[in-house]
Scaffold this motif. Sequence first.
Motif, mmCIF file in Angstrom:
data_model
loop_
_atom_site.group_PDB
_atom_site.id
_atom_site.type_symbol
_atom_site.label_atom_id
_atom_site.label_comp_id
_atom_site.label_asym_id
_atom_site.label_seq_id
_atom_site.Cartn_x
_atom_site.Cartn_y
_atom_site.Cartn_z
ATOM 1 N N ARG A 52 0.846 -1.198 0.000
ATOM 2 C CA ARG A 52 0.000 0.000 0.000
ATOM 3 C C ARG A 52 0.882 1.249 0.000
ATOM 4 N N GLU A 53 0.547 2.207 -0.835
ATOM 5 C CA GLU A 53 1.248 3.491 -0.866
ATOM 6 C C GLU A 53 0.413 4.515 -0.101
ATOM 7 N N VAL A 54 1.033 5.114 0.921
ATOM 8 C CA VAL A 54 0.331 6.074 1.767
ATOM 9 C C VAL A 54 0.971 7.445 1.550
ATOM 10 N N PRO A 55 0.288 8.334 0.812
ATOM 11 C CA PRO A 55 0.864 9.667 0.564
ATOM 12 C C PRO A 55 0.858 10.534 1.822
ATOM 13 N N ASP A 56 1.844 11.407 1.888
ATOM 14 C CA ASP A 56 1.947 12.394 2.968
ATOM 15 C C ASP A 56 2.037 11.765 4.359
ATOM 16 N N PHE A 57 2.728 10.628 4.456
ATOM 17 C CA PHE A 57 2.960 9.990 5.748
ATOM 18 C C PHE A 57 4.420 9.580 5.849
ATOM 19 N N PRO A 58 5.083 9.874 6.909
ATOM 20 C CA PRO A 58 4.607 10.446 8.164
ATOM 21 C C PRO A 58 4.465 11.968 8.127
ATOM 22 N N LYS A 59 4.892 12.603 7.033
ATOM 23 C CA LYS A 59 4.667 14.045 6.911
ATOM 24 C C LYS A 59 4.428 14.382 5.449
ATOM 25 N N ILE A 107 6.008 13.011 1.762
ATOM 26 C CA ILE A 107 6.625 11.679 1.868
ATOM 27 C C ILE A 107 5.614 10.645 1.389
ATOM 28 N N LEU A 108 6.059 9.710 0.576
ATOM 29 C CA LEU A 108 5.224 8.587 0.151
ATOM 30 C C LEU A 108 5.702 7.363 0.914
ATOM 31 N N PHE A 109 4.878 6.855 1.811
ATOM 32 C CA PHE A 109 5.211 5.720 2.668
ATOM 33 C C PHE A 109 4.749 4.434 2.003
ATOM 34 N N TYR A 110 5.645 3.447 1.927
ATOM 35 C CA TYR A 110 5.322 2.143 1.363
ATOM 36 C C TYR A 110 5.034 1.199 2.521
ATOM 37 N N ASP A 111 3.767 0.856 2.709
ATOM 38 C CA ASP A 111 3.316 0.042 3.832
ATOM 39 C C ASP A 111 3.265 -1.424 3.419
ATOM 40 N N ILE A 112 4.175 -2.227 3.970
ATOM 41 C CA ILE A 112 4.220 -3.646 3.595
ATOM 42 C C ILE A 112 3.265 -4.499 4.424
#
Length: 169
Positions: A25-32, A35-40
């Motif tokens: 899952r790609e979570v935009p603007d996380f943690p700020k 930033i694009l966070f890649y949630d495994i």
Amino acid sequence: MSDQSTSNHLSTKPVDCEGLKKLIREVPDFPKKGILFYDITTLLKDKLGFARLIDALSEHYIGAGKDIDLVLGMEARGFIFGPALAYRLNAGFGSNALEVHRDAIKKGQRILIVDDLLATGGTAAATADLASGLGAQIAGLAFVVELDFLKGREKLAKYEVFSLLHYDH
């Protein structure tokens, strides 16, 4: 995005892991913001995806005929992948929170360090230094995801580094 599994020192046939990227899952603007966070977590929840992940990591080392004595899982996600990978490689398992019992590693043991993410490389380099200081031979470092744009691989240039999935942004 580059999907080829690469190594610092070895050239092996890349393992096709394109399907695994679809489970992250790609979570935009996380943690700020920005930033694009890649949630495994979504990959870990998928039983076939998790099995393929462990198979793909182990194929790299089995296929190259590398003998691994001990898989060292870095905190915290390395604790998830490490035991399963150790099982597939017929190796022992140890865990590391940048501290380790002196008797956890025997001098001369071939150690594979595993974690979910290679970002800046600082934690991985510190882990390799710690294991080397106890007399281990670092057989390699394995990661599920590598953020290529952070150039963490450069801090690990003296080791064989294998990453299944690569992101360039």
